[in-house]
Design an enzyme around this catalytic site. Structure first.
Site, short mmCIF file in Angstrom:
data_model
loop_
_atom_site.label_atom_id
_atom_site.label_comp_id
_atom_site.label_asym_id
_atom_site.label_seq_id
_atom_site.Cartn_x
_atom_site.Cartn_y
_atom_site.Cartn_z
NE ARG A 48 -9.30 3.00 -9.22
CZ ARG A 48 -9.49 2.01 -8.34
NH1 ARG A 48 -10.67 1.84 -7.77
NH2 ARG A 48 -8.50 1.18 -8.04
CG ASP A 90 1.22 4.27 -0.23
OD1 ASP A 90 0.19 3.76 0.26
OD2 ASP A 90 1.71 3.93 -1.32
NE ARG A 91 -4.19 3.85 -1.80
CZ ARG A 91 -5.11 3.53 -2.68
NH1 ARG A 91 -6.39 3.60 -2.34
NH2 ARG A 91 -4.79 3.11 -3.88
CB SER A 100 -1.30 -0.70 -1.77
OG SER A 100 -1.69 0.54 -1.30
CG HIS A 101 -5.74 -0.23 -1.41
ND1 HIS A 101 -4.70 0.13 -2.24
CD2 HIS A 101 -6.79 -0.49 -2.21
CE1 HIS A 101 -5.12 0.10 -3.48
NE2 HIS A 101 -6.38 -0.26 -3.50
CE LYS A 103 -0.74 6.27 -2.60
NZ LYS A 103 -0.21 5.54 -3.75
CB THR A 105 -4.05 7.54 -12.09
OG1 THR A 105 -5.21 8.35 -12.17
CG2 THR A 105 -4.13 6.64 -10.88
CG ASP A 157 -2.23 2.38 2.14
OD1 ASP A 157 -1.32 2.88 2.83
OD2 ASP A 157 -2.09 2.13 0.93
CG ASP A 208 1.66 0.61 0.76
OD1 ASP A 208 0.47 0.93 0.94
OD2 ASP A 208 2.31 0.97 -0.25
C1 VG1 Z 1 -4.91 3.26 -7.47
C2 VG1 Z 1 -5.21 4.74 -7.29
C3 VG1 Z 1 -4.00 5.57 -7.62
C4 VG1 Z 1 -2.82 5.12 -6.76
C5 VG1 Z 1 -2.59 3.63 -6.95
C6 VG1 Z 1 -1.52 3.10 -6.05
O1 VG1 Z 1 -4.60 2.99 -8.82
O2 VG1 Z 1 -6.31 5.12 -8.07
O3 VG1 Z 1 -4.29 6.93 -7.41
O4 VG1 Z 1 -1.64 5.81 -7.11
O5 VG1 Z 1 -3.81 2.92 -6.66
O6 VG1 Z 1 -1.77 3.39 -4.71
P1 VG1 Z 1 -5.68 2.38 -9.86
O7 VG1 Z 1 -4.93 2.15 -11.12
O8 VG1 Z 1 -6.21 1.13 -9.21
O9 VG1 Z 1 -6.76 3.41 -9.98
V1 VG1 Z 1 -1.33 2.29 -3.50
O10 VG1 Z 1 -1.54 3.03 -1.97
O11 VG1 Z 1 -2.37 1.05 -3.94
O12 VG1 Z 1 0.24 1.88 -3.87
CO CO Z 2 -0.61 2.10 -0.49
#
Ligand code: VG1
Ligand code: CO
Length: 545
Positions: free
Chosen positions: A500, A284-285, A116-117, A380, A348, A280, A282
């Site tokens: 967080r 989805d954000r 992801s990010h 998302k 979450t 982001d 991948d």
């Molecule tokens: C984070 C975010 C959560 C999201 C997850 C995956 O998780 O807070 O809301 O669904 O990333 O998103 P955590 O456990 O680090 O708080 V992505 O775009 O990283 O797949």
């Molecule tokens: Co992502």
């Protein structure tokens, strides 16, 4: 077919969103293979039976090791007897596109290669996630079963086969398995066209509306260029950083005010475009910006819920309900109440929305972490959110800022921030959270941040569809005036721990207040309550979003 003897790795429990580790860990002999074989074994055991009539979708965000991992998975899928494997051209598929392909092609599931990010590169992060037949992330019952398999795995299956040429669409035969390299844009674009009025959006751009979309050198570049520039006629150059790079240009492909600094500066300049957005790694954000104006993700969900029926053809029939993760602001709940529809509060992670969407209980979902989406897929979806905002702008004829300010005047405002404390020592951070959890029952009635605690608990969720219970999903301090603080540890990191702290305060003041000032007392009180300095030797967050 070849059976390779292996021994378990003990650290393969999936987190909030799949398994994420340093890339070099994934490159260890057997590491990726063990996890993939465990996925196949778990899925087979959970009722899929043999895979001869089934399709597996494979794609990733293009980060370092994406291509090698794709080749490994293709060989293993062939050895495990899949009838068909669909791979995005170049090994590329955004996370929402994987979801769209699984659904449209009636696949058994898919493997998404992404962290992801998180930054990419040989010294950075890699990840893998399994999505099930509905196109969404595997629910906890499945991820737990996968994890159990990783602990007892003795062998994995693969075939001897050269790497396939993934650079052009085409079909191959690997053992008894048909491998099709597909256009990563086709199914996703078709879904968007079904939902949105492309003609109306074309008129918006034809009328001189200007936007900048920052793909952050990640997977949405090709999707955004195709949809925004080629299909909707936005001028060339609308999409910046549109070439997916293995290391995302050395940046965090994380669409927030800190990591999307270039876009934020563009929207603050005197000749700023009307609208700014970013996605982001991948895809989805999403980050939504007006001229010199930031839209908080909780507000974004609420605004989309408010306008979806009138502004977007795909939701003309109205919304069934709205769901948000627990730490996300309650803004969307107020819209749901006004619309007379249900609202849901989940832990979450997008996997918790799957059952609600499948059961038709909700239409829109969102998380404070810049995630918004709907029942069109089971992930998302960053570009979907951008198209939703464009539709609302086109429908109302108003600027982003006007739309949000109108919303605050009608519904009041949830002043909201998330403070991340990154790079904490994992053991100390866990002790700190455990210590606060112990004290929660004694907090009710005590003073906190100039107010008083009404209730304090550790959020537990009972899925209304299948009755499954997910406990320990975040410590909540709920104040008598409706303000709240939530604390939890991240489940997506690859080193140390990230705390967080989510801060929220509701006011019916037209939204004119200063966020940082209004939330400062909550932040201070949270730090004291956690004893952050004592446990983790920290005073200030590393990222505020
Ligand atoms: C984070 C975010 C959560 C999201 C997850 C995956 O998780 O807070 O809301 O669904 O990333 O998103 P955590 O456990 O680090 O708080 V992505 O775009 O990283 O797949
Ligand atoms: Co992502």
């Amino acid at each position: 077919m070849k059976t390779v003897t292996t021994t378990p790795f003990t650290d393969q429990r999936p987190g909030t969103s799949g398994l994420r580790k340093k890339t070099r860990v994934f490159m260890l002999p057997g590491y990726l293979e063990n996890f993939v074989q465990s996925v196949f074994d778990a899925v087979r055991e959970l009722g899929a039976g043999e895979f001869g009539a089934e399709t597996l979708v494979v794609g990733g965000d293009g980060r370092y090791y994406n291509r090698e991992a794709t080749q490994i998975i293709i060989r293993m899928a062939a050895a495990n007897g899949f009838g068909r494997v669909l791979v995005g051209r170049g090994g590329i598929l955004s996370t929402p596109a994987v979801s769209a392909v699984i659904r449209r092609r009636r696949a058994l599931g898919g493997l998404v290669l992404s962290a992801s990010h998180n930054p990419g590169g040989i010294e950075e992060d890699f990840g893998i996630k399994y999505n099930v037949r509905n196109g969404g992330p595997a629910p906890e019952a499945v991820t737990e079963r996968i994890y159990q398999h990783t602990l007892s795995i003795k062998e994995y299956r693969t075939v001897e086969h050269d790497d396939l040429d993934l650079n052009a669409e085409g079909t191959f035969k690997v053992g008894g398995t048909e491998v099709a390299v597909v256009d990563p844009l086709a199914d996703y674009t078709a879904v968007m066209e079904e939902l949105f009025d492309f003609e109306a959006l074309r008129r918006l751009f034809a009328g001189g509306f200007r936007m900048t979309f920052d793909a952050m050198s990640a997977v949405t570049g090709p999707y955004a260029r195709h949809i925004l520039e080629e299909r909707l006629g936005a001028p060339g150059g609308t999409v910046i950083n549109g070439e997916p790079l293995e290391d995302f240009g050395g940046h965090h492909p994380d669409p927030n005010l800190v990591h999307a600094a270039e876009l934020v500066a563009t929207l603050a300049a005197p000749d700023a475009p009307d609208f700014g957005a970013a996605c982001d790694g991948d895809g989805d954000r999403n980050l939504i910006l007006g001229r010199n104006f930031f839209v908080s993700p909780g507000d974004s969900l609420a605004v989309i819920a408010e306008h979806a029926q009138a502004a977007i053809p795909g939701y003309r029939g109205g919304l069934a309900g709205v769901a948000r993760s627990m730490p996300t602001s309650a803004a969307a709940d107020r819209v749901a109440a006004r619309l007379g529809i249900r609202s849901f509060e989940t832990p979450t992670g997008w996997k918790f929305f799957g059952n609600l969407l499948d059961a038709g209980l909700c239409t829109l979902c969102g998380e404070e972490s810049f995630g918004t989406g709907s029942n069109h897929v089971r992930e998302k979806d960053g570009l979907w959110a951008v198209l939703a905002w464009l539709s609302i702008i086109a429908h109302t004829g108003k600027s982003v800022e006007q739309i949000v300010r109108d919303h605050w005047r009608r519904f009041g405002r949830s002043y909201y921030q998330r403070h991340d404390y990154e790079g904490l020592d994992a053991v100390s951070a866990a002790r700190m959270i455990d210590a606060l959890r112990e004290r929660l029952p004694s907090l009710a009635g005590t003073p906190f941040a100039g107010g008083r605690v009404a209730r304090a608990d550790d959020f537990s969720y009972t899925d209304p569809v299948d009755g499954s219970v997910s406990a320990r999903q975040g410590l909540r301090i709920l104040l008598e005036d409706g303000s709240r603080v939530v604390c939890r540890l991240s489940g997506t990191g690859t080193a140390g721990a990230t705390l967080r702290v989510y801060l929220e305060r509701y006011r019916e003041d037209g939204g004119e207040g200063d966020v940082a000032q209004l939330l400062a007392p909550l932040s201070e009180a949270a730090k004291q309550l956690l004893q952050l300095r004592e446990y983790c030797d920290r005073d200030e967050p590393t990222v505020i979003t």
